[in-house]
Design a protein around this motif. Structure first.
Motif, mmCIF file in Angstrom:
data_model
loop_
_atom_site.group_PDB
_atom_site.id
_atom_site.type_symbol
_atom_site.label_atom_id
_atom_site.label_comp_id
_atom_site.label_asym_id
_atom_site.label_seq_id
_atom_site.Cartn_x
_atom_site.Cartn_y
_atom_site.Cartn_z
ATOM 1 N N LEU A 1 49.941 -31.295 -9.305
ATOM 2 C CA LEU A 1 48.520 -31.217 -9.631
ATOM 3 C C LEU A 1 47.663 -31.706 -8.470
ATOM 4 O O LEU A 1 46.633 -31.111 -8.144
ATOM 5 C CB LEU A 1 48.212 -32.042 -10.882
ATOM 6 C CG LEU A 1 48.643 -31.434 -12.202
ATOM 7 C CD1 LEU A 1 48.463 -32.441 -13.336
ATOM 8 C CD2 LEU A 1 47.872 -30.158 -12.496
ATOM 9 N N GLU A 2 48.112 -32.786 -7.856
ATOM 10 C CA GLU A 2 47.363 -33.324 -6.726
ATOM 11 C C GLU A 2 47.275 -32.304 -5.592
ATOM 12 O O GLU A 2 46.217 -32.104 -4.990
ATOM 13 C CB GLU A 2 48.022 -34.608 -6.232
ATOM 14 C CG GLU A 2 47.283 -35.262 -5.079
ATOM 15 C CD GLU A 2 47.935 -36.550 -4.628
ATOM 16 O OE1 GLU A 2 47.233 -37.351 -3.981
ATOM 17 O OE2 GLU A 2 49.133 -36.760 -4.893
ATOM 18 N N LEU A 3 48.375 -31.639 -5.311
ATOM 19 C CA LEU A 3 48.377 -30.626 -4.254
ATOM 20 C C LEU A 3 47.471 -29.447 -4.609
ATOM 21 O O LEU A 3 46.801 -28.883 -3.756
ATOM 22 C CB LEU A 3 49.801 -30.146 -3.986
ATOM 23 C CG LEU A 3 50.735 -31.161 -3.340
ATOM 24 C CD1 LEU A 3 52.165 -30.624 -3.305
ATOM 25 C CD2 LEU A 3 50.256 -31.531 -1.945
ATOM 26 N N GLU A 4 47.434 -29.103 -5.887
ATOM 27 C CA GLU A 4 46.634 -27.965 -6.322
ATOM 28 C C GLU A 4 45.142 -28.263 -6.380
ATOM 29 O O GLU A 4 44.326 -27.460 -5.928
ATOM 30 C CB GLU A 4 47.111 -27.494 -7.707
ATOM 31 C CG GLU A 4 46.349 -26.301 -8.235
ATOM 32 C CD GLU A 4 46.787 -25.892 -9.630
ATOM 33 O OE1 GLU A 4 45.928 -25.375 -10.366
ATOM 34 O OE2 GLU A 4 47.960 -26.104 -9.985
ATOM 35 N N GLY B 1 43.603 -31.393 -5.440
ATOM 36 C CA GLY B 1 43.103 -32.369 -4.489
ATOM 37 C C GLY B 1 42.865 -33.750 -5.056
ATOM 38 O O GLY B 1 42.255 -34.589 -4.396
ATOM 39 N N GLN B 2 43.340 -33.987 -6.255
ATOM 40 C CA GLN B 2 43.166 -35.304 -6.878
ATOM 41 C C GLN B 2 44.389 -35.596 -7.735
ATOM 42 O O GLN B 2 44.833 -34.745 -8.507
ATOM 43 C CB GLN B 2 41.909 -35.310 -7.737
ATOM 44 C CG GLN B 2 41.626 -36.622 -8.393
ATOM 45 C CD GLN B 2 40.336 -36.589 -9.185
ATOM 46 O OE1 GLN B 2 39.478 -35.735 -8.995
ATOM 47 N NE2 GLN B 2 40.187 -37.540 -10.092
ATOM 48 N N ARG B 3 44.930 -36.799 -7.605
ATOM 49 C CA ARG B 3 46.094 -37.202 -8.391
ATOM 50 C C ARG B 3 45.629 -37.736 -9.747
ATOM 51 O O ARG B 3 44.753 -38.582 -9.815
ATOM 52 C CB ARG B 3 46.891 -38.265 -7.652
ATOM 53 C CG ARG B 3 48.200 -38.631 -8.309
ATOM 54 C CD ARG B 3 49.024 -39.539 -7.382
ATOM 55 N NE ARG B 3 50.344 -39.777 -7.879
ATOM 56 C CZ ARG B 3 51.377 -38.948 -7.766
ATOM 57 N NH1 ARG B 3 51.221 -37.796 -7.135
ATOM 58 N NH2 ARG B 3 52.554 -39.254 -8.245
ATOM 59 N N PRO B 4 46.218 -37.252 -10.833
ATOM 60 C CA PRO B 4 45.839 -37.770 -12.150
ATOM 61 C C PRO B 4 46.147 -39.261 -12.258
ATOM 62 O O PRO B 4 47.167 -39.728 -11.744
ATOM 63 C CB PRO B 4 46.712 -36.983 -13.131
ATOM 64 C CG PRO B 4 47.263 -35.839 -12.367
ATOM 65 C CD PRO B 4 47.249 -36.220 -10.924
ATOM 66 N N ALA B 5 45.274 -39.988 -12.935
ATOM 67 C CA ALA B 5 45.491 -41.421 -13.143
ATOM 68 C C ALA B 5 46.550 -41.671 -14.207
ATOM 69 O O ALA B 5 47.167 -42.721 -14.243
ATOM 70 C CB ALA B 5 44.174 -42.082 -13.554
ATOM 71 N N TRP B 6 46.774 -40.698 -15.066
ATOM 72 C CA TRP B 6 47.721 -40.857 -16.162
ATOM 73 C C TRP B 6 49.149 -40.506 -15.746
ATOM 74 O O TRP B 6 49.363 -39.741 -14.816
ATOM 75 C CB TRP B 6 47.314 -40.016 -17.368
ATOM 76 C CG TRP B 6 46.788 -38.638 -17.031
ATOM 77 C CD1 TRP B 6 45.479 -38.274 -16.935
ATOM 78 C CD2 TRP B 6 47.552 -37.448 -16.735
ATOM 79 N NE1 TRP B 6 45.382 -36.943 -16.596
ATOM 80 C CE2 TRP B 6 46.638 -36.407 -16.477
ATOM 81 C CE3 TRP B 6 48.910 -37.160 -16.666
ATOM 82 C CZ2 TRP B 6 47.035 -35.115 -16.166
ATOM 83 C CZ3 TRP B 6 49.313 -35.873 -16.354
ATOM 84 C CH2 TRP B 6 48.373 -34.863 -16.104
ATOM 85 N N ALA B 7 50.101 -41.103 -16.444
ATOM 86 C CA ALA B 7 51.520 -40.792 -16.226
ATOM 87 C C ALA B 7 51.913 -39.627 -17.117
ATOM 88 O O ALA B 7 51.364 -39.446 -18.205
ATOM 89 C CB ALA B 7 52.383 -42.010 -16.561
ATOM 90 N N VAL B 8 52.867 -38.841 -16.669
ATOM 91 C CA VAL B 8 53.365 -37.720 -17.462
ATOM 92 C C VAL B 8 54.100 -38.244 -18.698
ATOM 93 O O VAL B 8 54.022 -37.666 -19.765
ATOM 94 C CB VAL B 8 54.278 -36.809 -16.618
ATOM 95 C CG1 VAL B 8 54.912 -35.718 -17.463
ATOM 96 C CG2 VAL B 8 53.482 -36.195 -15.470
#
Length: 182
Positions: A123-126, A128-135
């Motif tokens: 998601l971050e690569l797509e 440009g931001q890394r989610p704060a939540w864990a999968v």
């Protein structure tokens, strides 16, 4: 049984099929509301139970557990994982709305069993931001239920943690299997 894939045909079905899925839902609501009467209940669940379950569309919790409208609070998310937001909802459910029991329901064939935390990197690569939540992915559904039970039992915000039980719902048979917390 009526599902989203099979809406009854005939005079009792006033739902017109057009537009988006959301349009269909709004039309279905108008049909529902035309015969709706206020059930005269408040937000406190009759059975004083909160159920945390996976959002999987195959789980019809009310039917599977013999519940009626007003019986319980239902909190659903991907995997039925006990996250900070679930603790938030359970805390409000207990402290302000009187629930005493908590039932956790995971299920067989969960999509989180095939995901990893790499999903966040993707998601971050797509975007440009890394989610704060864990999968919160997992490989062992029983162990994940145990982890969720432990999170509930050790939360300082929850006052009723004596009646916390966890189950795995079998999507092929419809049966619940209780998970030993030990």
């Amino acid at each position: 049984m009526t599902t989203s894939a099979s809406v009854p045909a005939g005079p009792e079905s006033a739902i017109v099929r057009r537009g988006t899925v959301t349009d269909r839902l709004v039309e279905a609501n108008e049909h529902y509301a035309s015969a709706f009467t206020d059930p005269g209940m408040d937000a406190r669940p009759v059975l004083q139970v909160a159920i945390v379950a996976c959002m999987d569309a195959r789980l019809d919790l009310h039917a599977a557990l013999g519940l009626d409208l007003g019986d319980c609070h239902t909190i659903r998310n991907a995997g039925g994982v006990v996250t900070d937001d679930v603790i938030r909802s359970l805390t409000i459910s207990q402290r302000k709305l009187g629930t005493r029991s908590i039932v956790l329901i995971h299920h067989t064939g969960c999509g989180l069993e095939s995901l990893t935390e790499d999903f966040r990197t993707e998601l971050e690569l797509e975007v440009g931001q890394r989610p704060a939540w864990a999968v919160e992915s997992f490989r062992d559904v029983d162990q994940d239920v145990r982890q969720s039970m432990q999170r509930v039992r050790t939360s300082p915000f929850l006052v009723n943690t004596d009646d916390v039980r966890g189950f795995v719902f079998d999507v092929k048979t419809g049966l619940l299997r209780e998970v030993d917390p030990a």
